[in-house]
Enzyme design. Structure first.
Site, PDB file in Angstrom:
ATOM      1  N   ASP A  58      -3.651   7.698   4.939  1.00  0.00           N
ATOM      2  CA  ASP A  58      -3.098   6.356   5.171  1.00  0.00           C
ATOM      3  C   ASP A  58      -3.689   5.775   6.456  1.00  0.00           C
ATOM      4  O   ASP A  58      -4.063   6.519   7.368  1.00  0.00           O
ATOM      5  CB  ASP A  58      -1.574   6.453   5.281  1.00  0.00           C
ATOM      6  N   GLU A  59      -3.758   4.456   6.545  1.00  0.00           N
ATOM      7  CA  GLU A  59      -4.257   3.753   7.741  1.00  0.00           C
ATOM      8  C   GLU A  59      -5.619   4.307   8.170  1.00  0.00           C
ATOM      9  O   GLU A  59      -5.870   4.602   9.342  1.00  0.00           O
ATOM     10  CB  GLU A  59      -3.253   3.870   8.898  1.00  0.00           C
ATOM     11  N   GLN A  97      -7.310  -4.828   9.975  1.00  0.00           N
ATOM     12  CA  GLN A  97      -6.202  -4.429  10.848  1.00  0.00           C
ATOM     13  C   GLN A  97      -6.576  -3.248  11.732  1.00  0.00           C
ATOM     14  O   GLN A  97      -5.710  -2.513  12.201  1.00  0.00           O
ATOM     15  CB  GLN A  97      -4.964  -4.103  10.006  1.00  0.00           C
ATOM     16  N   LYS A 125       0.809  -1.214   0.000  1.00  0.00           N
ATOM     17  CA  LYS A 125       0.000   0.000   0.000  1.00  0.00           C
ATOM     18  C   LYS A 125       0.848   1.274   0.000  1.00  0.00           C
ATOM     19  O   LYS A 125       0.472   2.274  -0.619  1.00  0.00           O
ATOM     20  CB  LYS A 125      -0.945   0.013   1.202  1.00  0.00           C
ATOM     21  N   THR A 126       2.000   1.236   0.677  1.00  0.00           N
ATOM     22  CA  THR A 126       2.850   2.430   0.715  1.00  0.00           C
ATOM     23  C   THR A 126       3.338   2.781  -0.683  1.00  0.00           C
ATOM     24  O   THR A 126       3.386   3.955  -1.073  1.00  0.00           O
ATOM     25  CB  THR A 126       4.048   2.210   1.662  1.00  0.00           C
ATOM     26  N   ARG A 148       2.426 -10.646  10.403  1.00  0.00           N
ATOM     27  CA  ARG A 148       3.775 -10.061  10.534  1.00  0.00           C
ATOM     28  C   ARG A 148       4.838 -11.044  10.029  1.00  0.00           C
ATOM     29  O   ARG A 148       5.971 -10.640   9.740  1.00  0.00           O
ATOM     30  CB  ARG A 148       4.099  -9.723  11.993  1.00  0.00           C
TER      31      ARG A 148
END
Length: 761
Positions: free
Chosen positions: A224-225, A255, A33-34, A613
């Protein structure tokens, strides 16, 4: 078009090129996504958009810095002029320009948490109300929550329901504290972190010309997020985007794990309601993890009802199966995990930086830290201090030290007014001066303070001196655990932390309980290791061992070391090898998060974050018994373990699940019973695990009475397993049994301490 588009998959390209209108990018774990966000901004700049027309909001300075650097690499120095940063930093910038419309001068101060708590303490003191009821941390957290919900002091004090709740909670003055706190901040030309959101909202709400200016300045807004936004953040952004409607939010509802900080998952789940023409783009290809890990994560999150459906997939290799480790105790869990890290590092020629140990609560770090230290494995703790360096632990250890050594100056300084006893710094200084000038030990000065100090100060110090003397007697006559428990209770530290209802207070209280667990483990280990000589189980020896452990510093940031942290702190990170420990009911999911579907789903999302993770290998572990409040408690495996397909576990783990009834929790057993068909023993528990053959032997471990333990019988110990009692004799510590354990050999246990269950054969 910039040639970097070729580096993106089809969905990522769509996320970069679809620049007009409202867009929701659902970014699954490890989906890049970044990269999409940075390429999207670079694309806007190449198309001629001025950098100051782009507002890009993140949740951390680190994320903003990384994105800015990537954009500059793609689009050159124009990236430096972007309005890019955290919500708080960007809104502070707006308030610096236009906060004067609210009565603030441009040089306003920004209070950090400590500044705010100090101000609240002063207000409570000036109001003459009980600071134990109106604790600064709890008051600050409540004020923060109200501001993030956009509730002003005036609105609060005019709300009969709020005031009624305060009366029932025996804090009727909270509304006045909130009002006075806000007034004092304004008078001091200061804002706290929450004001940076709240006052920006007020600025846009009450001054339409200012809102109009920024609505037309920011042609494109990117967030973002997005799943972590709260009410205030979303309402401000909604106002800013109302003119151009070019708003792109990136996030993953799976998340969303920060409800305790005010994050509202409804912002992302209901985003389409506010933007009917919304384009939803799902980034579902995972570039991080193996197929096994991705499949496990998908199985887990599908159990949540409130979510945006998606199917994350990967072209990566299948990789290793998931390892599930069952241990008899949390102490053994630490030893096995540390040993596994040691072996894997050697076998894979891996760096320690490739390893992460994740846990639900910070208190769990202790057993892991001690196990790693014994194997000389360096580690670092992210988002927290090493266990024995935490303030509350050092506070209670100071009392322990004073009980063992009444002349310990450092311990006396730390404990004499903690919790507060009305003994100020000036009085403490007089105590030390009196000791030096009269050549009298500190302990004597404190016990007879009235002879050396005038007024009430002497009386307060004397009471503390008597308390310290009582602790010395208790410590000299009892084992470490008995003494530690007594000191913890009578010092006032446990009560003070128990009464602190803030999140920080709960964590500190759990850490104190874990310190008591450590003293109990210390006593049990010394007794179990004893042969013929009477073991030293004193508080003095415990402190010695702690001092030796504490002398080993954590690894520095640039050293090769295992990373340890809570799952919340791990979000956004990735590691080759991840160990998720403490997979037990009431620990994970937390006992505080199983009373509602909403809370339980957040815990499941937290589990999903932990699993995702891992890049190469995932290891899950749980203990059948865990020390809690200084005694062994039976544990049940987490319900979440049963939401992963059995085929995704390695053969050894599947064997354990199939043959050991302890793998089925009461929760799962109850659910299975509802689905049981009388014609078959198959019990599907909401997952693809094979049915367990029997649940008849799954009674909690309850130790037998010590007087029932006699020579020749078979017994079971939670740590050493099964064995035969060979001999019983007496010692100064009480009746002592020599037991030959099937796998551990002969052990000598004091029956009053040993947890032994008689086995019927």
């Amino acid at each position: 078009m910039i040639d970097f588009i070729k580096d993106l998959n089809e969905k990522q390209q769509l996320g970069v090129l679809k620049t007009e209108g409202a867009c929701l990018l659902i970014a699954g774990a490890g989906s890049g996504k970044t990269r999409v966000l940075t390429y999207r901004i670079a694309n806007l700049l190449e198309k001629g958009t001025s950098p100051w027309q782009i507002l890009a909001l993140t949740f951390t300075n680190k994320a903003a810095k990384e994105m800015r650097e990537r954009i500059e690499n793609l689009a050159g120095n124009t990236g430096r002029d972007l309005w890019m940063g955290t919500f708080h930093s960007m809104f502070a910038r707006i308030l610096r320009f236009d906060g004067d419309r609210l009565g603030y001068r441009s040089g306003f101060s920004i209070y950090d948490t400590d500044d705010s708590k100090t101000l609240i303490k002063n207000i409570v003191k000036e109001m003459g109300i009980d600071d134990k009821i109106y604790q600064a941390a709890a008051m600050f957290n409540r004020i923060s929550s109200l501001k993030n919900s956009l509730i002003s002091p005036q609105e609060y004090n005019q709300n009969a329901e709020f005031l009624s709740e305060d009366t029932l909670a025996k804090r009727p003055h909270f509304g006045k504290i909130y009002q006075e706190y806000a007034a004092r901040c304004f008078k001091a030309n200061a804002m706290d972190f929450d004001d940076l959101l709240y006052q920006t909202f007020v600025l846009f709400r009450d001054h339409k010309d200012i809102l109009h200016k920024y609505q037309h300045r920011f042609k494109y807004i990117l967030i973002d997020e997005f799943q972590d936004t709260n009410i205030a953040q979303y309402k401000i952004i909604k106002k800013l985007a109302a003119v151009n409607l070019n708003i792109c939010v990136v996030g993953d509802d799976a998340q969303s794990i920060y409800a305790f900080r005010g994050a509202d998952i409804r912002n992302i789940l209901n985003f389409e309601r506010d933007y009917p023409d919304l384009e939803i783009i799902k980034l579902e290809q995972n570039y991080r993890s193996t197929k096994t890990i991705v499949e496990a994560a998908n199985k887990i999150i599908k159990n949540n009802k409130n979510q945006i459906p998606k199917e994350v997939w990967t072209e990566n290799i299948a990789g290793e199966k998931i390892e599930l480790i069952r241990t008899t105790s949390d102490q053994e869990e630490g030893r096995i995990i540390a040993g596994n890290v040691f072996e894997t590092r050697a076998q894979k020629n891996a760096r320690l930086n490739d390893f992460a140990i994740l846990y639900r609560t910070n208190a769990q770090s202790r057993s892991m830290e001690e196990a790693l230290r014994r194997l000389n494995i360096k580690y670092r703790i992210i988002g927290g201090l090493s266990f024995y360096q935490r303030k509350e632990i050092k506070d209670l250890l100071a009392y322990f030290r004073l009980a063992v050594n009444p002349e310990d100056e450092g311990a006396l300084r730390r404990s004499i007014n903690n919790p507060k006893r009305g003994i100020g710094n000036t009085t403490v200084l007089k105590v030390f001066l009196a000791s030096r000038e009269n050549n009298v030990p500190l302990s004597k000065i404190t016990r007879h303070a009235s002879a050396y100090l005038k007024g009430r100060a002497g009386t307060s110090v004397e009471k503390f001196g008597e308390l310290a003397k009582a602790f010395q007697i208790i410590a000299s006559e009892n084992d470490a655990f008995t003494a530690a428990k007594y000191i913890a209770q009578h010092s006032g530290i446990v009560k003070a932390l128990f009464d602190d209802e803030s999140l920080e207070g709960r964590a500190r209280y759990e850490n104190i309980q874990e310190l008591l667990n450590a003293t109990q483990e210390f006593v049990q280990n010394k007794l179990s290791e004893a042969t013929t000589e009477e073991p030293d189980v004193s508080l003095s020896l415990f402190l010695q061992e702690v001092a030796l452990l504490s002398s080993v510093d954590q690894a520095s940031e640039d050293e090769d070391a295992v990373t340890m942290m809570t799952i919340h702190a791990a979000k956004g990170l990735e590691f080759e090898y991840v160990y998720l420990v403490g997979m037990e009911e009431e620990l994970f999911p937390s006992s505080r998060m199983i009373t509602s579907q909403q809370d339980l789903e957040e815990e499941r999302r937290l589990f999903y974050v932990a699993v995702t993770r891992a890049k190469e290998r995932l290891t899950l572990s749980y203990a059948l018994q865990r020390y809690r409040f200084g005694s062994f408690n039976s544990c049940e495996p987490s319900r979440f373990l049963f939401e992963i397909d059995q085929e995704l576990f390695n053969a050894r783990s599947r064997s354990i699940q199939r043959n050991n009834p302890n793998h089925m929790t009461n929760f799962m057993r109850h659910r299975a019973a509802k689905k049981n068909d009388k014609k078959t023993e198959t019990a599907k528990t909401g997952s693809n695990l094979k049915p367990l053959k029997s649940v008849s032997n799954n009674s909690p471990f309850v130790s037998s009475k010590s007087e029932d333990i006699v020579e020749g019988i078979r017994v079971e110990h939670p740590k050493f397993g099964f064995g035969t009692v060979k001999k019983i004799d007496s010692s100064t510590s009480g009746k002592r049994a020599i037991i030959n354990f099937d796998t551990e050999g002969n052990k000598t246990l004091i029956l009053s301490f040993a947890k032994l269950r008689i086995v019927e054969e």
